[in-house]
Design a protein around this motif. Sequence first.
Motif, PDB file in Angstrom:
ATOM      1  N   THR A  47      31.330  56.241  16.933  1.00  0.00           N
ATOM      2  CA  THR A  47      29.995  56.131  17.520  1.00  0.00           C
ATOM      3  C   THR A  47      30.070  55.330  18.812  1.00  0.00           C
ATOM      4  O   THR A  47      30.797  54.341  18.910  1.00  0.00           O
ATOM      5  CB  THR A  47      28.998  55.445  16.569  1.00  0.00           C
ATOM      6  OG1 THR A  47      29.421  54.104  16.291  1.00  0.00           O
ATOM      7  CG2 THR A  47      28.878  56.213  15.269  1.00  0.00           C
ATOM      8  N   ASN A  48      29.288  55.755  19.799  1.00  0.00           N
ATOM      9  CA  ASN A  48      29.240  55.108  21.107  1.00  0.00           C
ATOM     10  C   ASN A  48      27.779  54.774  21.412  1.00  0.00           C
ATOM     11  O   ASN A  48      27.001  55.650  21.810  1.00  0.00           O
ATOM     12  CB  ASN A  48      29.824  56.049  22.170  1.00  0.00           C
ATOM     13  CG  ASN A  48      31.186  56.584  21.751  1.00  0.00           C
ATOM     14  OD1 ASN A  48      32.177  55.867  21.729  1.00  0.00           O
ATOM     15  ND2 ASN A  48      31.247  57.866  21.407  1.00  0.00           N
ATOM     16  N   ARG A  49      27.407  53.509  21.189  1.00  0.00           N
ATOM     17  CA  ARG A  49      25.999  53.116  21.226  1.00  0.00           C
ATOM     18  C   ARG A  49      25.350  53.381  22.584  1.00  0.00           C
ATOM     19  O   ARG A  49      24.303  54.006  22.680  1.00  0.00           O
ATOM     20  CB  ARG A  49      25.867  51.627  20.872  1.00  0.00           C
ATOM     21  CG  ARG A  49      25.949  51.306  19.400  1.00  0.00           C
ATOM     22  CD  ARG A  49      24.612  51.435  18.683  1.00  0.00           C
ATOM     23  NE  ARG A  49      23.648  50.448  19.108  1.00  0.00           N
ATOM     24  CZ  ARG A  49      23.418  49.311  18.479  1.00  0.00           C
ATOM     25  NH1 ARG A  49      24.112  48.973  17.425  1.00  0.00           N
ATOM     26  NH2 ARG A  49      22.496  48.479  18.915  1.00  0.00           N
ATOM     27  N   LYS A  50      25.950  52.849  23.652  1.00  0.00           N
ATOM     28  CA  LYS A  50      25.323  52.968  24.971  1.00  0.00           C
ATOM     29  C   LYS A  50      25.355  54.390  25.504  1.00  0.00           C
ATOM     30  O   LYS A  50      24.456  54.818  26.225  1.00  0.00           O
ATOM     31  CB  LYS A  50      25.993  51.997  25.944  1.00  0.00           C
ATOM     32  CG  LYS A  50      25.722  50.535  25.609  1.00  0.00           C
ATOM     33  CD  LYS A  50      26.531  49.588  26.461  1.00  0.00           C
ATOM     34  CE  LYS A  50      26.017  49.519  27.863  1.00  0.00           C
ATOM     35  NZ  LYS A  50      26.731  48.491  28.659  1.00  0.00           N
ATOM     36  N   ALA A  51      26.375  55.145  25.155  1.00  0.00           N
ATOM     37  CA  ALA A  51      26.475  56.534  25.591  1.00  0.00           C
ATOM     38  C   ALA A  51      25.597  57.462  24.764  1.00  0.00           C
ATOM     39  O   ALA A  51      25.334  58.596  25.164  1.00  0.00           O
ATOM     40  CB  ALA A  51      27.925  57.006  25.512  1.00  0.00           C
ATOM     41  N   GLN A  52      25.145  56.999  23.605  1.00  0.00           N
ATOM     42  CA  GLN A  52      24.355  57.800  22.670  1.00  0.00           C
ATOM     43  C   GLN A  52      25.101  59.069  22.275  1.00  0.00           C
ATOM     44  O   GLN A  52      24.573  60.180  22.315  1.00  0.00           O
ATOM     45  CB  GLN A  52      22.977  58.123  23.241  1.00  0.00           C
ATOM     46  CG  GLN A  52      22.072  56.903  23.341  1.00  0.00           C
ATOM     47  CD  GLN A  52      20.655  57.235  23.754  1.00  0.00           C
ATOM     48  OE1 GLN A  52      20.040  56.474  24.497  1.00  0.00           O
ATOM     49  NE2 GLN A  52      20.139  58.336  23.284  1.00  0.00           N
ATOM     50  N   THR A  53      26.349  58.878  21.850  1.00  0.00           N
ATOM     51  CA  THR A  53      27.170  60.004  21.417  1.00  0.00           C
ATOM     52  C   THR A  53      28.000  59.623  20.198  1.00  0.00           C
ATOM     53  O   THR A  53      28.242  58.448  19.923  1.00  0.00           O
ATOM     54  CB  THR A  53      28.143  60.459  22.520  1.00  0.00           C
ATOM     55  OG1 THR A  53      29.022  59.369  22.863  1.00  0.00           O
ATOM     56  CG2 THR A  53      27.412  60.950  23.750  1.00  0.00           C
ATOM     57  N   VAL A  54      28.431  60.652  19.481  1.00  0.00           N
ATOM     58  CA  VAL A  54      29.473  60.537  18.476  1.00  0.00           C
ATOM     59  C   VAL A  54      30.614  61.426  18.918  1.00  0.00           C
ATOM     60  O   VAL A  54      30.415  62.619  19.176  1.00  0.00           O
ATOM     61  CB  VAL A  54      28.986  60.966  17.078  1.00  0.00           C
ATOM     62  CG1 VAL A  54      30.132  60.897  16.063  1.00  0.00           C
ATOM     63  CG2 VAL A  54      27.817  60.107  16.618  1.00  0.00           C
ATOM     64  N   THR A  55      31.801  60.861  19.078  1.00  0.00           N
ATOM     65  CA  THR A  55      32.953  61.642  19.501  1.00  0.00           C
ATOM     66  C   THR A  55      33.848  61.951  18.307  1.00  0.00           C
ATOM     67  O   THR A  55      34.024  61.127  17.414  1.00  0.00           O
ATOM     68  CB  THR A  55      33.763  60.903  20.582  1.00  0.00           C
ATOM     69  OG1 THR A  55      33.879  59.518  20.237  1.00  0.00           O
ATOM     70  CG2 THR A  55      33.085  61.008  21.931  1.00  0.00           C
ATOM     71  N   LEU A  56      34.411  63.156  18.312  1.00  0.00           N
ATOM     72  CA  LEU A  56      35.296  63.619  17.255  1.00  0.00           C
ATOM     73  C   LEU A  56      36.675  63.882  17.841  1.00  0.00           C
ATOM     74  O   LEU A  56      36.806  64.593  18.847  1.00  0.00           O
ATOM     75  CB  LEU A  56      34.771  64.902  16.611  1.00  0.00           C
ATOM     76  CG  LEU A  56      33.705  64.789  15.517  1.00  0.00           C
ATOM     77  CD1 LEU A  56      32.408  64.218  16.067  1.00  0.00           C
ATOM     78  CD2 LEU A  56      33.448  66.150  14.883  1.00  0.00           C
TER      79      LEU A  56
END
Length: 378
Positions: free
Chosen positions: A314-323
Amino acid sequence: MARTATRSARLLQGTLIALGLVTLSAPWAMAAEQPAQQQSSAQQGVSDHIVAQKDVARGLYELVFSPSQQSIYVAATGGFGKGASDNYGEGEGGSIYRLDPQTLEIKDTIKLDQKPFGLALNEKTHTLFVGHTLDQSVTAINLDDNSTRHLALATEAEKAEAKKNDVFGPNPRQLSVDEQSNTLYVTGVGDKSVLWVINGEDLTLTDTIEGFGTWATGLAVDHDAGRIYVSTMKDNAVRVVDMKSHKIIAQWPTGGEGPLNLALDGKAHQLYVTNANSGNVTVLDTQNGKVVDTLKSGEGTLALMLTGDRLYVTNRKAQTVTLFDRESHKLLDTIKTPLMPNSLAAISDASGAYVSLKQKLDESHQTEESDSIIRIKP
């Protein structure tokens, strides 16, 4: 006296921000967990990998999935009271919500006298352990009947003395259970961080390991190797603890800035570290402590999880979840989320993940909106 109280409150608030526990927009928190975009624009382009979403409550944090109970359990603080205060909501209770894993509907609520943040599940004993960061204590919940036991990690006199001297912590942050020995390990984040060792059977403190520097954060337990790994944010390091002697036997640089959380692949001898300030995940070889790979993930890299053949971040500031591919470390996908992603829990068949999403708070640390849980599939 008021001046000291204000400094003490800001120290606590600033620490919780940096550790990914709260999200504030106050001027003094300028580099904290601000979303990369305003929520209205962030709603655009939200990933179609999100197959379910449910608003649950204010102040959601960690979550776990229990196969035996066929339920998701999520910690909810309920917010932090009105305005900046010296105790920052200390003494106010919270809840553990039990959610349906398919619909994400609330099926049950377990009320607690302290605010819950971190969670760890012993599936063998059907016990959910809860960390109370503001209260310096942990709770054990029997999931078969919702009965609770409580362990204070500091006396009221010790907490009062620390507040008087503007000493932060140690406060519980990350929890991890060694199911084979039914031992609970808890990082105590603070000016002088510790690692608490707790007997999971009777919820008694068996040892307090010192020497972790400032702001111990992430935690990973390797029963087979007899090691415990603890990340420390202020010196960008991972400390290695011998499980038998409880001694720190090594210290390795993480290769990134602001390490928060850890995930371990014991078979591959790899330790994954989220580095919030550098927006990446570094991979350490647990046989020698060397950095073997660096994965660019996104601003505010926070939580991570290995499940099946994938690594979720999870990337809070980017508002993304990377796989990422677990073996090759290749970026497979970037999932856009409508709010700021916080914690992760694996779906039992490794076909996806549950993610807690957080709202932005105003300058009085308030929001009228509920945080959410989403279910994502690759």
